[in-house]
Design an enzyme around this catalytic site. Structure first.
Site, short mmCIF file in Angstrom:
data_model
loop_
_atom_site.label_atom_id
_atom_site.label_comp_id
_atom_site.label_asym_id
_atom_site.label_seq_id
_atom_site.Cartn_x
_atom_site.Cartn_y
_atom_site.Cartn_z
N ARG A 67 -7.08 -48.30 38.71
CA ARG A 67 -6.63 -49.78 37.82
C ARG A 67 -7.89 -50.18 36.91
O ARG A 67 -7.30 -50.93 35.95
CB ARG A 67 -6.75 -51.26 39.01
CG ARG A 67 -5.23 -50.47 39.65
CD ARG A 67 -4.48 -51.46 40.69
NE ARG A 67 -3.83 -50.72 41.57
CZ ARG A 67 -2.29 -50.96 41.28
NH1 ARG A 67 -2.12 -51.51 40.03
NH2 ARG A 67 -1.72 -50.88 41.63
N MET A 92 4.63 -55.11 34.65
CA MET A 92 4.93 -54.55 36.07
C MET A 92 3.58 -53.61 36.89
O MET A 92 3.34 -52.66 36.69
CB MET A 92 6.09 -54.05 35.54
CG MET A 92 6.94 -54.62 35.44
SD MET A 92 6.98 -55.82 37.43
CE MET A 92 8.56 -57.12 36.43
N ASN A 109 1.08 -66.20 34.49
CA ASN A 109 2.13 -65.48 34.20
C ASN A 109 3.90 -66.00 34.41
O ASN A 109 3.73 -66.89 34.68
CB ASN A 109 1.88 -64.52 35.73
CG ASN A 109 3.31 -63.18 36.35
OD1 ASN A 109 3.92 -62.86 35.21
ND2 ASN A 109 3.45 -63.42 37.27
N HIS A 111 7.62 -66.38 36.43
CA HIS A 111 8.00 -65.58 37.49
C HIS A 111 9.59 -66.29 37.05
O HIS A 111 9.78 -67.57 37.37
CB HIS A 111 7.11 -65.40 39.04
CG HIS A 111 7.93 -64.75 39.60
ND1 HIS A 111 7.87 -63.25 40.02
CD2 HIS A 111 9.13 -65.59 40.42
CE1 HIS A 111 8.75 -63.00 40.85
NE2 HIS A 111 9.25 -63.49 41.91
N ASP A 147 2.25 -63.22 41.72
CA ASP A 147 2.77 -64.13 41.38
C ASP A 147 2.52 -65.55 42.18
O ASP A 147 3.30 -66.10 43.01
CB ASP A 147 4.80 -63.71 42.31
CG ASP A 147 5.02 -62.03 41.42
OD1 ASP A 147 4.98 -62.49 40.81
OD2 ASP A 147 5.91 -61.84 42.05
C1 GAR Z 1 11.21 -62.52 33.77
O1 GAR Z 1 12.63 -62.51 34.32
C2 GAR Z 1 10.06 -62.49 33.93
O2 GAR Z 1 10.43 -63.68 34.76
C3 GAR Z 1 9.82 -61.97 35.79
O3 GAR Z 1 10.05 -60.50 34.57
C4 GAR Z 1 10.78 -60.15 33.37
C5 GAR Z 1 10.75 -59.91 32.10
O4 GAR Z 1 11.68 -60.21 30.76
N1 GAR Z 1 9.01 -61.14 35.71
C6 GAR Z 1 8.43 -61.37 37.02
O5 GAR Z 1 9.13 -61.38 37.98
C7 GAR Z 1 6.89 -61.17 37.49
N2 GAR Z 1 6.72 -61.30 38.78
P1 GAR Z 1 11.65 -59.62 29.23
O6 GAR Z 1 10.22 -58.76 29.71
O7 GAR Z 1 12.69 -60.31 29.05
O8 GAR Z 1 10.50 -61.57 29.12
#
Ligand code: GAR
Length: 217
Positions: A67, A92, A109, A111, A147
């Site tokens: 990482r 991710m 971030n 969530h 998160d």
């Molecule tokens: C979103 O719903 C965001 O809240 C989530 O991924 C999606 C990305 O959508 N994030 C998480 O779950 C973080 N733990 P997008 O690429 O259309 O913005």
């Protein structure tokens, strides 16, 4: 001076698109200077390019568990573009504690749950299995724990008995697209400050609105 923001994505980038759109307003206190994807095939890359935003792909896969190695390349790109603030938009990949500490107070971030409920994977499914009647989305500062971190803004939606993870996510994403630009605007204009584990906002008040669910006719 507008604050220089990088958005980090891994996928479709709908939150990224909402941030780019909001930041195109002349009075928005931040500009989206760079979009970085850790996946070459992320759909959001094309959307960013179409909006005239600079993009970089830094594939994380070749780094495997290294990482810090990935983050060194990422940090170099952020430095090169003079980035002051980071927004994670469906990024991710987990960071090292060192990286999150270096960016503490400057990295947001989003969530799709009302944190601290339902962090991690499948938050919509978690909410449905828990039977909550309200869910929503949270913008928070990033800390080493996934998160979690001081909450800047939340938006709530009702959950119906008929919801699936998909229908719930469609409702929540609309709230995400509202609160992420609003939270970035607050951060970029210096209106939020972290006190211990809590984020406070200058000039904020409690809204008088209630959201009650279920409603039975
Ligand atoms: C979103 O719903 C965001 O809240 C989530 O991924 C999606 C990305 O959508 N994030 C998480 O779950 C973080 N733990 P997008 O690429 O259309 O913005």
């Amino acid at each position: 001076m507008k604050r220089r923001v990088a958005i980090l994505i891994s996928g479709r980038g709908s939150n990224m698109a909402a941030l780019i759109k909001a930041a195109s307003a002349p009075d928005f206190p931040a500009e989206i200077s760079l979009v970085v994807s850790n996946k070459a095939d992320a759909l959001g890359l094309e959307r960013a390019k179409a909006a005239g935003v600079k993009t970089e792909v830094i594939e994380s896969k070749p780094f495997g568990k290294d990482r810090a190695g990935f983050e060194a390349v990422l940090q170099a790109a952020l430095d090169q573009h003079g980035i002051e603030l980071i927004c994670l938009g469906g990024f991710m990949r987990l960071f090292t504690a060192e990286f999150t500490k270096a960016w503490y107070g400057r990295m947001l971030n989003i969530h799709p749950s009302l944190l601290p409920s339902f962090p991690g994977l499948d938050p919509h499914g978690q909410a449905l299995r828990a039977g909550v009647k309200l869910s929503g989305a949270t913008v928070h500062f990033v800390i080493p724990e996934t998160d979690a971190g001081p909450i800047v803004m939340q938006g709530a939606v009702p959950v119906s008995d008929h919801d699936t993870a998909e229908t719930l996510s469609e409702r929540i994403i609309e709230v995400e697209h509202r609160i992420y630009p609003a939270a970035l605007s607050l951060l970029a204009s210096g209106k939020v400050k972290i006190e211990g584990d809590v984020c406070k906002t200058t000039g904020s008040e409690a809204s008088e609105n209630f959201l009650i669910a279920p409603v039975v006719n």
